[in-house]
Design a protein around this motif. Sequence first.
Motif, PDB file in Angstrom:
ATOM      1  N   ARG A 168       0.831  -1.203   0.000  1.00 32.58           N
ATOM      2  CA  ARG A 168       0.000   0.000   0.000  1.00 32.58           C
ATOM      3  C   ARG A 168       0.869   1.258   0.000  1.00 32.58           C
ATOM      4  NH1 ARG A 168      -2.972  -4.047   1.918  1.00 32.58           N
ATOM      5  NH2 ARG A 168      -5.232  -3.944   1.692  1.00 32.58           N
ATOM      6  N   LEU A 169       0.318   2.301  -0.594  1.00 31.59           N
ATOM      7  CA  LEU A 169       1.018   3.573  -0.685  1.00 31.59           C
ATOM      8  C   LEU A 169       0.198   4.650   0.013  1.00 31.59           C
ATOM      9  CD1 LEU A 169       2.091   3.514  -4.450  1.00 31.59           C
ATOM     10  CD2 LEU A 169       3.369   2.653  -2.475  1.00 31.59           C
ATOM     11  N   ASN A 170       0.883   5.530   0.699  1.00 28.86           N
ATOM     12  CA  ASN A 170       0.238   6.670   1.337  1.00 28.86           C
ATOM     13  C   ASN A 170       0.587   7.925   0.550  1.00 28.86           C
ATOM     14  OD1 ASN A 170      -1.070   8.294   3.363  1.00 28.86           O
ATOM     15  ND2 ASN A 170       0.972   8.797   4.137  1.00 28.86           N
ATOM     16  N   LEU A 171      -0.391   8.464  -0.159  1.00 26.01           N
ATOM     17  CA  LEU A 171      -0.163   9.681  -0.935  1.00 26.01           C
ATOM     18  C   LEU A 171       0.090  10.840   0.018  1.00 26.01           C
ATOM     19  CD1 LEU A 171      -0.182  11.226  -3.661  1.00 26.01           C
ATOM     20  CD2 LEU A 171      -2.654  11.536  -3.323  1.00 26.01           C
ATOM     21  N   LYS A 172       1.269  11.455  -0.121  1.00 24.25           N
ATOM     22  CA  LYS A 172       1.593  12.549   0.782  1.00 24.25           C
ATOM     23  C   LYS A 172       1.696  13.901   0.084  1.00 24.25           C
ATOM     24  CE  LYS A 172       6.550  11.489   0.628  1.00 24.25           C
ATOM     25  NZ  LYS A 172       7.742  11.203   1.466  1.00 24.25           N
ATOM     26  N   LYS A 173       1.817  13.866  -1.254  1.00 24.17           N
ATOM     27  CA  LYS A 173       1.989  15.131  -1.958  1.00 24.17           C
ATOM     28  C   LYS A 173       1.728  14.930  -3.440  1.00 24.17           C
ATOM     29  CE  LYS A 173       5.494  18.837  -2.144  1.00 24.17           C
ATOM     30  NZ  LYS A 173       6.896  19.179  -1.805  1.00 24.17           N
ATOM     31  N   TYR A 174       1.114  15.908  -4.071  1.00 26.34           N
ATOM     32  CA  TYR A 174       0.991  15.906  -5.527  1.00 26.34           C
ATOM     33  C   TYR A 174       0.982  17.347  -6.016  1.00 26.34           C
ATOM     34  CZ  TYR A 174      -3.984  16.740  -4.571  1.00 26.34           C
ATOM     35  OH  TYR A 174      -5.174  17.253  -4.112  1.00 26.34           O
ATOM     36  N   TYR A 175       1.577  17.554  -7.190  1.00 24.31           N
ATOM     37  CA  TYR A 175       1.721  18.916  -7.677  1.00 24.31           C
ATOM     38  C   TYR A 175       2.027  18.881  -9.161  1.00 24.31           C
ATOM     39  CZ  TYR A 175       6.543  17.422  -6.681  1.00 24.31           C
ATOM     40  OH  TYR A 175       7.707  16.724  -6.615  1.00 24.31           O
ATOM     41  N   MET A 176       1.805  20.015  -9.816  1.00 23.52           N
ATOM     42  CA  MET A 176       2.165  20.160 -11.213  1.00 23.52           C
ATOM     43  C   MET A 176       3.604  20.671 -11.296  1.00 23.52           C
ATOM     44  SD  MET A 176      -0.363  19.074 -12.955  1.00 23.52           S
ATOM     45  CE  MET A 176       0.214  19.576 -14.602  1.00 23.52           C
ATOM     46  N   CYS A 177       4.360  20.035 -12.163  1.00 23.00           N
ATOM     47  CA  CYS A 177       5.742  20.466 -12.433  1.00 23.00           C
ATOM     48  C   CYS A 177       5.793  20.737 -13.922  1.00 23.00           C
ATOM     49  CB  CYS A 177       6.722  19.381 -12.008  1.00 23.00           C
ATOM     50  SG  CYS A 177       8.452  19.878 -12.091  1.00 23.00           S
ATOM     51  N   GLY A 178       5.685  22.009 -14.293  1.00 21.54           N
ATOM     52  CA  GLY A 178       5.474  22.310 -15.708  1.00 21.54           C
ATOM     53  C   GLY A 178       4.132  21.728 -16.121  1.00 21.54           C
ATOM     54  N   SER A 179       4.132  20.922 -17.166  1.00 21.20           N
ATOM     55  CA  SER A 179       2.886  20.307 -17.653  1.00 21.20           C
ATOM     56  C   SER A 179       2.692  18.885 -17.126  1.00 21.20           C
ATOM     57  CB  SER A 179       2.890  20.283 -19.189  1.00 21.20           C
ATOM     58  OG  SER A 179       4.019  19.576 -19.672  1.00 21.20           O
ATOM     59  N   ASN A 180       3.568  18.435 -16.236  1.00 22.81           N
ATOM     60  CA  ASN A 180       3.491  17.071 -15.718  1.00 22.81           C
ATOM     61  C   ASN A 180       2.982  17.041 -14.283  1.00 22.81           C
ATOM     62  OD1 ASN A 180       6.459  16.608 -17.489  1.00 22.81           O
ATOM     63  ND2 ASN A 180       4.613  15.464 -17.964  1.00 22.81           N
ATOM     64  N   LEU A 181       2.086  16.116 -14.001  1.00 23.75           N
ATOM     65  CA  LEU A 181       1.672  15.845 -12.634  1.00 23.75           C
ATOM     66  C   LEU A 181       2.751  14.989 -11.968  1.00 23.75           C
ATOM     67  CD1 LEU A 181      -0.469  15.738 -10.329  1.00 23.75           C
ATOM     68  CD2 LEU A 181      -1.349  13.666 -11.425  1.00 23.75           C
ATOM     69  N   VAL A 182       3.130  15.349 -10.757  1.00 21.96           N
ATOM     70  CA  VAL A 182       4.066  14.563  -9.963  1.00 21.96           C
ATOM     71  C   VAL A 182       3.355  14.132  -8.684  1.00 21.96           C
ATOM     72  CG1 VAL A 182       6.269  14.562  -8.722  1.00 21.96           C
ATOM     73  CG2 VAL A 182       6.058  15.812 -10.882  1.00 21.96           C
ATOM     74  N   SER A 183       3.458  12.862  -8.349  1.00 24.42           N
ATOM     75  CA  SER A 183       2.855  12.352  -7.112  1.00 24.42           C
ATOM     76  C   SER A 183       3.933  11.712  -6.248  1.00 24.42           C
ATOM     77  CB  SER A 183       1.744  11.338  -7.416  1.00 24.42           C
ATOM     78  OG  SER A 183       2.236  10.251  -8.181  1.00 24.42           O
ATOM     79  N   GLU A 184       3.807  11.866  -4.943  1.00 29.50           N
ATOM     80  CA  GLU A 184       4.787  11.336  -4.009  1.00 29.50           C
ATOM     81  C   GLU A 184       4.084  10.507  -2.938  1.00 29.50           C
ATOM     82  OE1 GLU A 184       7.330  14.378  -2.454  1.00 29.50           O
ATOM     83  OE2 GLU A 184       7.835  15.180  -4.447  1.00 29.50           O
ATOM     84  N   PHE A 185       4.658   9.326  -2.655  1.00 31.09           N
ATOM     85  CA  PHE A 185       4.038   8.374  -1.745  1.00 31.09           C
ATOM     86  C   PHE A 185       5.054   7.860  -0.727  1.00 31.09           C
ATOM     87  CE2 PHE A 185       2.089   8.037  -5.912  1.00 31.09           C
ATOM     88  CZ  PHE A 185       0.727   7.971  -5.667  1.00 31.09           C
ATOM     89  N   ASP A 186       4.569   7.531   0.473  1.00 31.89           N
ATOM     90  CA  ASP A 186       5.295   6.675   1.386  1.00 31.89           C
ATOM     91  C   ASP A 186       4.851   5.240   1.122  1.00 31.89           C
ATOM     92  OD1 ASP A 186       6.821   8.569   2.817  1.00 31.89           O
ATOM     93  OD2 ASP A 186       5.092   9.077   4.061  1.00 31.89           O
ATOM     94  N   VAL A 187       5.781   4.295   1.268  1.00 33.72           N
ATOM     95  CA  VAL A 187       5.484   2.880   1.009  1.00 33.72           C
ATOM     96  C   VAL A 187       5.114   2.204   2.325  1.00 33.72           C
ATOM     97  CG1 VAL A 187       6.354   0.728   0.058  1.00 33.72           C
ATOM     98  CG2 VAL A 187       7.102   2.906  -0.915  1.00 33.72           C
ATOM     99  N   LEU A 188       3.972   1.484   2.325  1.00 34.81           N
ATOM    100  CA  LEU A 188       3.484   0.774   3.496  1.00 34.81           C
ATOM    101  C   LEU A 188       3.439  -0.714   3.179  1.00 34.81           C
ATOM    102  CD1 LEU A 188       0.471   3.151   4.302  1.00 34.81           C
ATOM    103  CD2 LEU A 188       2.818   3.295   5.189  1.00 34.81           C
ATOM    104  N   TYR A 189       4.300  -1.493   3.818  1.00 34.15           N
ATOM    105  CA  TYR A 189       4.396  -2.914   3.512  1.00 34.15           C
ATOM    106  C   TYR A 189       3.400  -3.723   4.322  1.00 34.15           C
ATOM    107  CZ  TYR A 189       8.637  -1.647   1.051  1.00 34.15           C
ATOM    108  OH  TYR A 189       9.538  -1.075   0.175  1.00 34.15           O
ATOM    109  N   PRO A 190       2.933  -4.859   3.780  1.00 33.37           N
ATOM    110  CA  PRO A 190       1.993  -5.700   4.531  1.00 33.37           C
ATOM    111  C   PRO A 190       2.564  -6.119   5.878  1.00 33.37           C
ATOM    112  CG  PRO A 190       2.168  -6.437   2.247  1.00 33.37           C
ATOM    113  CD  PRO A 190       3.224  -5.397   2.451  1.00 33.37           C
ATOM    114  N   GLY A 191       1.766  -5.972   6.910  1.00 31.69           N
ATOM    115  CA  GLY A 191       2.189  -6.362   8.250  1.00 31.69           C
ATOM    116  C   GLY A 191       3.021  -5.348   8.971  1.00 31.69           C
ATOM    117  N   ALA A 192       3.390  -4.256   8.280  1.00 29.32           N
ATOM    118  CA  ALA A 192       4.190  -3.218   8.942  1.00 29.32           C
ATOM    119  C   ALA A 192       3.302  -2.433   9.908  1.00 29.32           C
ATOM    120  CB  ALA A 192       4.801  -2.281   7.914  1.00 29.32           C
ATOM    121  N   PRO A 193       3.850  -1.982  11.034  1.00 32.81           N
ATOM    122  CA  PRO A 193       3.050  -1.219  12.005  1.00 32.81           C
ATOM    123  C   PRO A 193       2.627   0.119  11.442  1.00 32.81           C
ATOM    124  CG  PRO A 193       5.376  -1.206  12.613  1.00 32.81           C
ATOM    125  CD  PRO A 193       5.240  -2.172  11.475  1.00 32.81           C
TER     126      PRO A 193
END
Length: 229
Positions: free
Chosen positions: A204-229
């Motif tokens: 699973r991914l936790n979306l923490k940020k998204y923004y336009m960089c010029g004409s491109n959408l950029v998305s940033e995630f933290d990675v959440l592994y199965p069974g991780a606290p």
Amino acid sequence: MTALPDRPHVLMMSEITADGKLTLKKGASSKILMKYMAHETELLLHTTRAEYDAIMVGANTIRIDNSFLTVRLVPGKSPLRVIPCSMADIPIDANVMGSDAPTAIAVCEAAPEDRVGAIRKKGVTVIVAGKTHVELPLLLKILKEKFGVNKLMIEGGPTLNWHMLHDRLVDEIRLIHLPFIVGGSDTPSLVGGMHINSENEMIRLNLKKYYMCGSNLVSEFDVLYPGAP
């Protein structure tokens, strides 16, 4: 950014199409699609490289793209280039073998001595990390302990990306979205590897940020592994 005791903090960064593809078709260079990134996004990519201690891609990506993996569009120092290549069969004339930035090729103990020797003759560092194949957790431990790598970014293809995620070695993902659909059942996507058996194995991914960089959408995630606290 959380400090990790035995390995670097890892960012996976990649451009992907709207249908999650990295290239036009199997065997095609990702540089074809990267031509369509906005200039601002190119600057973001090179700025990120300058902020990291090392950058890693798989040997197959080098064979196809022959990338330089250096900082060129912004001021800053090029990171250490790290290429896992278990049997040391990387093209000896690849751009990453040049003297424009430091390079380390990770091999296994079973790698032929003549190939390892040829790499060393180029002035490139060889890291032995595993008996029959490169063990990525061991490689990352060596990078931190012996090379002072605290922050590692990967611009990998689907195989390296899958192995890094499978070994729970990726902390963040940054995606540059390209507004195209290319299709193709065998066209490389962001992550390859084996199929999972159930939704319990999904990363699973936790979306923490998204923004336009010029004409491109950029998305940033933290990675959440199965069974991780």
